[in-house]
Write a protein that holds these residues in place. Structure first.
Motif, PDB file in Angstrom:
ATOM      1  N   ASP A   1      15.412 -55.746 -48.248  1.00  0.00           N
ATOM      2  CA  ASP A   1      16.519 -55.193 -46.781  1.00  0.00           C
ATOM      3  C   ASP A   1      17.964 -55.943 -47.193  1.00  0.00           C
ATOM      4  OD1 ASP A   1      14.592 -53.440 -44.806  1.00  0.00           O
ATOM      5  OD2 ASP A   1      13.659 -55.449 -44.030  1.00  0.00           O
ATOM      6  N   VAL A   2      17.421 -57.169 -47.603  1.00  0.00           N
ATOM      7  CA  VAL A   2      18.651 -58.080 -48.215  1.00  0.00           C
ATOM      8  C   VAL A   2      19.689 -57.063 -48.885  1.00  0.00           C
ATOM      9  CG1 VAL A   2      19.375 -60.017 -49.495  1.00  0.00           C
ATOM     10  CG2 VAL A   2      17.960 -60.276 -47.698  1.00  0.00           C
ATOM     11  N   TYR A   3      18.768 -57.178 -49.865  1.00  0.00           N
ATOM     12  CA  TYR A   3      19.655 -55.757 -50.996  1.00  0.00           C
ATOM     13  C   TYR A   3      19.646 -54.531 -50.778  1.00  0.00           C
ATOM     14  CZ  TYR A   3      17.766 -59.556 -54.344  1.00  0.00           C
ATOM     15  OH  TYR A   3      17.831 -60.814 -54.709  1.00  0.00           O
ATOM     16  N   ALA A   4      19.796 -54.267 -49.533  1.00  0.00           N
ATOM     17  CA  ALA A   4      19.512 -52.615 -49.028  1.00  0.00           C
ATOM     18  C   ALA A   4      20.991 -52.774 -48.453  1.00  0.00           C
ATOM     19  CB  ALA A   4      18.710 -52.258 -48.150  1.00  0.00           C
ATOM     20  N   ILE A   5      21.222 -53.907 -48.183  1.00  0.00           N
ATOM     21  CA  ILE A   5      23.008 -54.277 -47.123  1.00  0.00           C
ATOM     22  C   ILE A   5      24.000 -53.769 -47.986  1.00  0.00           C
ATOM     23  CG2 ILE A   5      24.124 -56.090 -45.606  1.00  0.00           C
ATOM     24  CD1 ILE A   5      21.240 -56.865 -44.809  1.00  0.00           C
ATOM     25  N   TYR A   6      23.667 -54.024 -49.669  1.00  0.00           N
ATOM     26  CA  TYR A   6      24.762 -54.066 -50.162  1.00  0.00           C
ATOM     27  C   TYR A   6      24.368 -52.458 -51.144  1.00  0.00           C
ATOM     28  CZ  TYR A   6      26.504 -58.242 -48.199  1.00  0.00           C
ATOM     29  OH  TYR A   6      27.487 -59.127 -46.818  1.00  0.00           O
ATOM     30  N   PRO A   7      24.300 -51.727 -50.950  1.00  0.00           N
ATOM     31  CA  PRO A   7      23.744 -50.779 -51.570  1.00  0.00           C
ATOM     32  C   PRO A   7      25.288 -51.084 -53.212  1.00  0.00           C
ATOM     33  CG  PRO A   7      24.428 -49.471 -49.406  1.00  0.00           C
ATOM     34  CD  PRO A   7      24.418 -50.996 -49.879  1.00  0.00           C
TER      35      PRO A   7
END
Ligand code: ZN
Length: 485
Positions: free
Chosen positions: A463-469
């Protein structure tokens, strides 16, 4: 692996009745007094259970039906030992002699003679007319109780059937509606569908049991069992086999930390970035929990491991919820924390004691780091005026909530479920009704929680990485390092 529970008759969670903030047990509101299969009803039909112990089901019913018919013929409409103790002497003598008419039965029923408080003890003693063998009789009794203690076991159901059968043939119950039940009881075990018959036997037996007279027999039976036998303590053996190595986790932690540092440095600037702080912070926080677990093997199999899981679950749901939330929700997450720091500071600043769990200087800094704390409000409720469960639903994380939240929460709140699991073990002597022993003799650890914790951490990082796709892991790490899926 949980298939063994599927055949048992439980009311599924979604079928349970909700009353205010309670899910009411299906039988919880039926006014039974003292109804407990093993506490009271089972000792009352101990002679039936002892006979069931030596026969297969079909033989058992073949043998028992003539006996039950004899009860009816003698005008005795209840097979409980207490009832046999209260009927007239001659009748009791006739039926007890009838039950003990074969040598097989006399041997099988010999354990009854271990209990001098047995109703009609002298009649049973004369009818059985065998010297007790304490070792063999104790073992037969233990085995019988072991098979019948669970009220839904086949053997327990068969003993309960006997009560239904006598109830029916002696007209204690009549069926107003046409149904297959009466024939199922009479023909048992030759019935069309055993899966239907077994539950109807059990519920009918509960109804019968309400009219049964009480005595001290059941209590004195269990007391006798407890006094005359020792506790059994299980050797639980080694916890589940490790399916991964701690080195894998150490590599994972090092790798993810590096990615999070890079994420922070690529995007971060001198300006305050609430979202970035929270996103990267959440990832690092999860990784730190995992790292602390890795450092402490004992915590992973005990209480602290569950506390860690509980926190990771909440972190996972929060970040998943925040991911698609507007900026002001992120801000309220942060402001709530700042307000908490202020509250803690105000509460602790006047105590003269230096506590170890908190650093006042540190808290002061945090309470004031966004602005002077006099401008900050303290939010007494949840950070978002909703609860975790609601957020889990909104964030489509209900699965995680349902799986990981409840049991570890017991540990966080120090509730009975956790206390029961951690410091007690069950004495496995069926004659002791599986009572609780303080867990001093044997260690009973869970499997290593690291696997579950790693799983949750991966979801959090996803989820963390998905905030900065726009910043995919390969870009963060260059070509040299592989991502751990
Ligand atoms: Zn015990």
């Amino acid at each position: 692996m949980n298939d063994r529970y599927k055949h048992l008759n439980f009311t599924p969670l979604n079928k349970q009745k909700k009353k205010r903030n309670k899910l009411v047990g299906s039988f919880a509101e039926i006014p039974f007094t003292n109804r407990s299969w093993f506490d009271r009803a089972l000792p009352e039909v101990l002679w039936v259970a002892l006979l069931r112990n030596i026969y297969a089901l079909q033989t058992f019913t073949d043998v028992l039906k003539p006996i039950l018919n004899e009860f009816e013929y003698q005008g005795i409409n209840s097979i409980e030992l207490t009832n046999l103790g209260s009927i007239e002497h001659d009748k009791a003598e006739r039926i007890i002699n009838f039950i003990c008419s074969t040598r097989e039965h006399r041997i099988a029923l010999r354990p009854l003679l271990l209990f001098e408080d047995l109703p009609q003890y002298n009649l049973w003693k004369a009818a059985i007319n065998e010297e007790p063998d304490y070792q063999a009789d104790g073992e037969a009794l233990g085995l019988t109780i072991h098979k019948t203690l669970d009220h839904q076991s086949q053997e327990a159901t068969d003993c309960r059937w006997a009560k239904c059968y006598i109830g029916m043939i002696s007209n204690k119950i009549t069926f107003i509606h046409r149904s297959s039940t009466p024939y199922d009881i009479l023909d048992y075990p030759d019935v069309a569908d055993m899966r239907k018959t077994r539950p109807s036997i059990r519920s009918m037996e509960i109804a019968f049991d309400m009219g049964v007279q009480h005595s001290d027999w059941a209590d004195s039976f269990w007391e006798g069992c407890f006094e005359s036998t020792e506790c059994f303590v299980n050797d639980y053996g080694a916890p589940h086999e490790e399916r991964f190595t701690t080195q894998d986790t150490a590599d994972f932690i090092r790798h993810e930390r590096r990615k999070l540092f890079l994420l922070r440095n690529i995007i971060g600037s001198y300006k305050k970035d609430i979202k970035l702080d929270i996103a990267v912070g959440t990832g690092l926080f999860a990784v730190k929990i995992l790292d602390e677990l890795l450092d402490n093997e004992a915590s992973r199999t005990g209480i602290l491991g569950r506390l860690a899981l509980r926190t990771l679950t909440e972190v996972s749901i929060n970040i998943s919820y925040l991911r698609s939330a507007p900026e002001e929700v992120w801000a309220s997450f942060r402001n709530h924390g700042t307000g908490e720091a202020k509250k803690v500071l105000l509460k602790l600043m006047n105590t003269g004691v230096q506590f170890t769990f908190v650093d006042i200087d540190d808290i002061f800094l945090q309470a004031n780091e966004d602005r002077w704390m006099e401008f900050n409000s303290i939010n007494l409720g949840d950070w978002e005026d909703a609860n975790l469960r609601d957020r889990a639903i909104k964030a489509d994380e209900k699965d995680i909530y349902d799986t990981f939240y409840d049991w570890p929460s017991h540990y966080t709140h120090g509730q009975w479920g956790a206390i029961r699991r951690e410091v007690f073990m069950v004495c496995t002597n069926p004659l002791h009704r599986f009572h609780l022993l303080p867990n001093v003799e044997g260690e009973r650890s869970y499997a290593d929680v690291l696997l579950d914790a790693t799983r949750l951490t991966k979801w959090i990082l996803h989820d963390v990485y998905a905030i900065y796709p726009e910043l995919h892991p390969p870009m963060l790490l260059g070509s040299g390092e592989q991502s751990h899926g």
